[in-house]
Design an enzyme around this catalytic site. Structure first.
Site, PDB file in Angstrom:
ATOM      1  N   THR A 136       0.784  -0.974   0.019  1.00 40.82           N
ATOM      2  CA  THR A 136       0.022   0.166   0.151  1.00 40.82           C
ATOM      3  C   THR A 136       0.896   1.286  -0.057  1.00 40.82           C
ATOM      4  O   THR A 136       1.369   1.544   1.096  1.00 40.82           O
ATOM      5  CB  THR A 136      -0.875   0.095   1.433  1.00 40.82           C
ATOM      6  OG1 THR A 136      -1.588  -1.143   1.231  1.00 40.82           O
ATOM      7  CG2 THR A 136      -1.874   1.172   1.222  1.00 40.82           C
ATOM      8  N   LYS A 188      -7.100   1.423  -2.955  1.00 41.86           N
ATOM      9  CA  LYS A 188      -6.686   0.891  -1.706  1.00 41.86           C
ATOM     10  C   LYS A 188      -6.772   1.964  -0.801  1.00 41.86           C
ATOM     11  O   LYS A 188      -6.986   1.701   0.421  1.00 41.86           O
ATOM     12  CB  LYS A 188      -5.336   0.305  -1.986  1.00 41.86           C
ATOM     13  CG  LYS A 188      -4.701  -0.021  -0.625  1.00 41.86           C
ATOM     14  CD  LYS A 188      -5.552  -1.334  -0.115  1.00 41.86           C
ATOM     15  CE  LYS A 188      -4.774  -1.901   1.228  1.00 41.86           C
ATOM     16  NZ  LYS A 188      -5.727  -2.609   2.047  1.00 41.86           N
ATOM     17  N   LYS A 237      -0.065   5.321   8.699  1.00 40.37           N
ATOM     18  CA  LYS A 237       0.666   5.473   7.336  1.00 40.37           C
ATOM     19  C   LYS A 237      -0.402   5.486   6.073  1.00 40.37           C
ATOM     20  O   LYS A 237      -0.427   6.471   5.399  1.00 40.37           O
ATOM     21  CB  LYS A 237       1.545   4.421   6.842  1.00 40.37           C
ATOM     22  CG  LYS A 237       2.178   4.416   5.747  1.00 40.37           C
ATOM     23  CD  LYS A 237       1.669   3.387   4.447  1.00 40.37           C
ATOM     24  CE  LYS A 237       1.749   1.903   5.007  1.00 40.37           C
ATOM     25  NZ  LYS A 237       1.269   1.170   3.931  1.00 40.37           N
TER      26      LYS A 237
HETATM   27  P1  NAP Z   1       4.983  -5.958   7.568  1.00 39.26           P
HETATM   28  O1  NAP Z   1       4.800  -7.340   8.236  1.00 39.26           O
HETATM   29  O2  NAP Z   1       5.422  -4.793   8.513  1.00 39.26           O
HETATM   30  O3  NAP Z   1       6.291  -6.140   6.333  1.00 39.26           O
HETATM   31  C1  NAP Z   1       6.884  -5.232   5.848  1.00 39.26           C
HETATM   32  C2  NAP Z   1       7.928  -5.702   5.005  1.00 39.26           C
HETATM   33  O4  NAP Z   1       8.725  -4.543   4.490  1.00 39.26           O
HETATM   34  C3  NAP Z   1       9.119  -6.457   5.438  1.00 39.26           C
HETATM   35  O5  NAP Z   1       9.386  -7.542   4.643  1.00 39.26           O
HETATM   36  C4  NAP Z   1      10.221  -5.383   5.964  1.00 39.26           C
HETATM   37  O6  NAP Z   1      11.353  -5.990   6.111  1.00 39.26           O
HETATM   38  C5  NAP Z   1      10.200  -4.729   4.672  1.00 39.26           C
HETATM   39  N1  NAP Z   1      10.701  -3.329   4.811  1.00 39.26           N
HETATM   40  C6  NAP Z   1      10.377  -2.315   5.740  1.00 39.26           C
HETATM   41  N2  NAP Z   1      11.229  -1.261   5.730  1.00 39.26           N
HETATM   42  C7  NAP Z   1      12.214  -1.591   4.657  1.00 39.26           C
HETATM   43  C8  NAP Z   1      13.124  -1.063   4.047  1.00 39.26           C
HETATM   44  N3  NAP Z   1      13.565   0.240   4.344  1.00 39.26           N
HETATM   45  N4  NAP Z   1      14.091  -1.904   3.253  1.00 39.26           N
HETATM   46  C9  NAP Z   1      13.626  -3.016   2.938  1.00 39.26           C
HETATM   47  N5  NAP Z   1      12.394  -3.612   3.267  1.00 39.26           N
HETATM   48  C10 NAP Z   1      11.906  -2.926   4.208  1.00 39.26           C
HETATM   49  O7  NAP Z   1       3.860  -5.450   6.799  1.00 39.26           O
HETATM   50  P2  NAP Z   1       2.578  -6.186   6.121  1.00 39.26           P
HETATM   51  O8  NAP Z   1       1.508  -6.346   7.006  1.00 39.26           O
HETATM   52  O9  NAP Z   1       3.267  -7.607   5.599  1.00 39.26           O
HETATM   53  O10 NAP Z   1       2.248  -5.313   4.790  1.00 39.26           O
HETATM   54  C11 NAP Z   1       3.073  -5.105   4.005  1.00 39.26           C
HETATM   55  C12 NAP Z   1       2.090  -4.140   2.939  1.00 39.26           C
HETATM   56  O11 NAP Z   1       0.806  -4.447   2.653  1.00 39.26           O
HETATM   57  C13 NAP Z   1       1.969  -2.599   3.715  1.00 39.26           C
HETATM   58  O12 NAP Z   1       2.176  -1.467   2.550  1.00 39.26           O
HETATM   59  C14 NAP Z   1       0.629  -2.705   4.149  1.00 39.26           C
HETATM   60  O13 NAP Z   1      -0.064  -1.493   4.498  1.00 39.26           O
HETATM   61  C15 NAP Z   1      -0.089  -3.575   3.116  1.00 39.26           C
HETATM   62  N6  NAP Z   1      -1.159  -4.473   3.511  1.00 39.26           N
HETATM   63  C16 NAP Z   1      -1.056  -4.803   4.879  1.00 39.26           C
HETATM   64  C17 NAP Z   1      -2.174  -5.687   5.115  1.00 39.26           C
HETATM   65  C18 NAP Z   1      -2.367  -6.460   6.617  1.00 39.26           C
HETATM   66  O14 NAP Z   1      -3.180  -6.879   7.030  1.00 39.26           O
HETATM   67  N7  NAP Z   1      -1.368  -6.815   7.162  1.00 39.26           N
HETATM   68  C19 NAP Z   1      -3.409  -5.841   4.352  1.00 39.26           C
HETATM   69  C20 NAP Z   1      -3.466  -5.378   3.247  1.00 39.26           C
HETATM   70  C21 NAP Z   1      -2.392  -4.543   2.737  1.00 39.26           C
HETATM   71  P3  NAP Z   1      11.776  -6.624   7.396  1.00 39.26           P
HETATM   72  O15 NAP Z   1      11.278  -7.989   7.770  1.00 39.26           O
HETATM   73  O16 NAP Z   1      13.454  -6.636   7.179  1.00 39.26           O
HETATM   74  O17 NAP Z   1      11.244  -5.663   8.572  1.00 39.26           O
END
Ligand code: NAP
Length: 294
Positions: free
Chosen positions: A97, A172, A240
């Site tokens: 997102t 989104k 965010k």
């Molecule tokens: P998450 O668990 O926090 O995972 C974030 C990912 O981004 C991890 O792989 C993290 O790596 C990586 N990352 C963060 N900062 C970075 C950087 N500076 N350089 C390289 N890698 C970096 O988040 P998530 O829940 O999977 O969500 C991922 C995306 O989908 C987000 O944009 C979120 O808003 C969206 N989303 C989430 C959901 C939900 O229910 N969770 C639903 C729909 C959409 P590390 O492991 O090293 O920290």
């Protein structure tokens, strides 16, 4: 071996998505900044790359599932980023997102590399990512989407093509604006219920079966009641999303006043240390403000 696919970002969402790509028979390379999170996927047959550029090398489809604009920028365009090695004709899919402004910039970089970008953020959360039941909200051209469809299908129950590049990102943010405001108002409503003398379960069942009832209200109210903040959706990520939504709506001359207020509740929760817990924990500062600690 199937088509070469790379996925970058193995957090709450990316890990489940990657596993479904593997199960569908794609030859999968994974990258995560914190490499240890890739172990389960490596055990299941994925190849681990040590940089995004190594992951993208030779891949015909490259998927990003990263936290925010900054993380996405780093992985696609930073040092050892995807764009250093991505091959001509590859389809790049940004499923994080992120802001439509960043998508538009990234689409330009993709063109320079003779690759094509789809923005394909998702609805659904951890459980749907694991079950291959996400919904993809897609922006981009038909030919790129056609190439990407088998990979997207392996992770989803539906693929909704909304228009040109940027359309998925816009949709989104509208979706999560409504979600964020509802979660914030639920936090206030439930705190009110808890102080009102009403039976909490009865009051919640009136809301769930009445007009305000939604899948979100059902799921989040249960987590708030049980104080179960195991992460499905990080609180800081909703903050965010609301801030990106405000900027994007302002570009359309719409002032999201309710997003501003909802975001202030999420920010108050971050200040109390809940940023890395589930977004349902937004209720906690409201509960404790007047010395209550149920
Ligand atoms: P998450 O668990 O926090 O995972 C974030 C990912 O981004 C991890 O792989 C993290 O790596 C990586 N990352 C963060 N900062 C970075 C950087 N500076 N350089 C390289 N890698 C970096 O988040 P998530 O829940 O999977 O969500 C991922 C995306 O989908 C987000 O944009 C979120 O808003 C969206 N989303 C989430 C959901 C939900 O229910 N969770 C639903 C729909 C959409 P590390 O492991 O090293 O920290």
């Amino acid at each position: 071996m199937g088509e070469n696919v790379a996925i970058l970002g193995l957090g709450t969402m990316g890990a489940g998505m990657a596993m479904n790509l593997l199960k569908a028979g794609f030859s999968l390379t994974v990258y995560n900044r914190t490499a240890s999170k890739a172990q389960e996927l490596v055990d299941a047959g994925a190849r681990l790359a040590s940089t995004p550029s190594e992951a993208a090398d030779g891949a015909s489809i490259v998927i990003g599932m990263l936290a925010d604009d900054a993380a996405s920028r780093e992985v696609w365009t930073g040092k050892d980023g995807v764009l250093e090695t991505v091959k001509k004709g590859a389809v790049l899919i940004e499923s994080s997102t992120v802001s439509p402004g960043w998508i538009s910039e990234l689409a330009g970089y993709a063109v320079q590399r003779e690759a094509e970008l789809l923005d394909a953020p998702v609805t659904g959360s951890r459980a749907q990512a694991q079950a291959g039941q996400l919904s993809f909200l897609v922006g981009g051209n038909d030919s790129a989407l056609q190439k990407a469809t088998p990979a997207l299908k392996s992770m989803s129950k539906e693929i909704i093509h909304l228009g040109p590049v940027g359309s998925g990102a816009k949709m989104k943010l509208i979706n999560n604006f409504l979600c964020g405001v509802q979660v914030a108002s639920l936090a206030e409503g439930l705190t009110w219920i808890e102080r009102s003398g009403l039976d909490r379960e009865k009051a919640l069942s009136v809301l769930k079966s009445g007009a305000p009832g939604s899948p979100l209200l059902g799921a989040i109210s249960a987590r708030m009641v049980n104080r179960d903040y195991a992460v499905n959706f990080l609180l800081k990520l909703m903050t965010k999303d609301l801030s990106y939504a405000q900027v994007e709506a302002a570009n359309c001359d719409v002032d999201l006043k309710t997003a501003e207020i909802a975001r202030s509740l999420f920010e108050a929760a971050i200040a109390k240390g809940y940023g890395d817990e589930d977004m349902a924990s937004v209720i906690e500062p409201l509960r404790t403000r007047r010395g209550e600690n149920r």
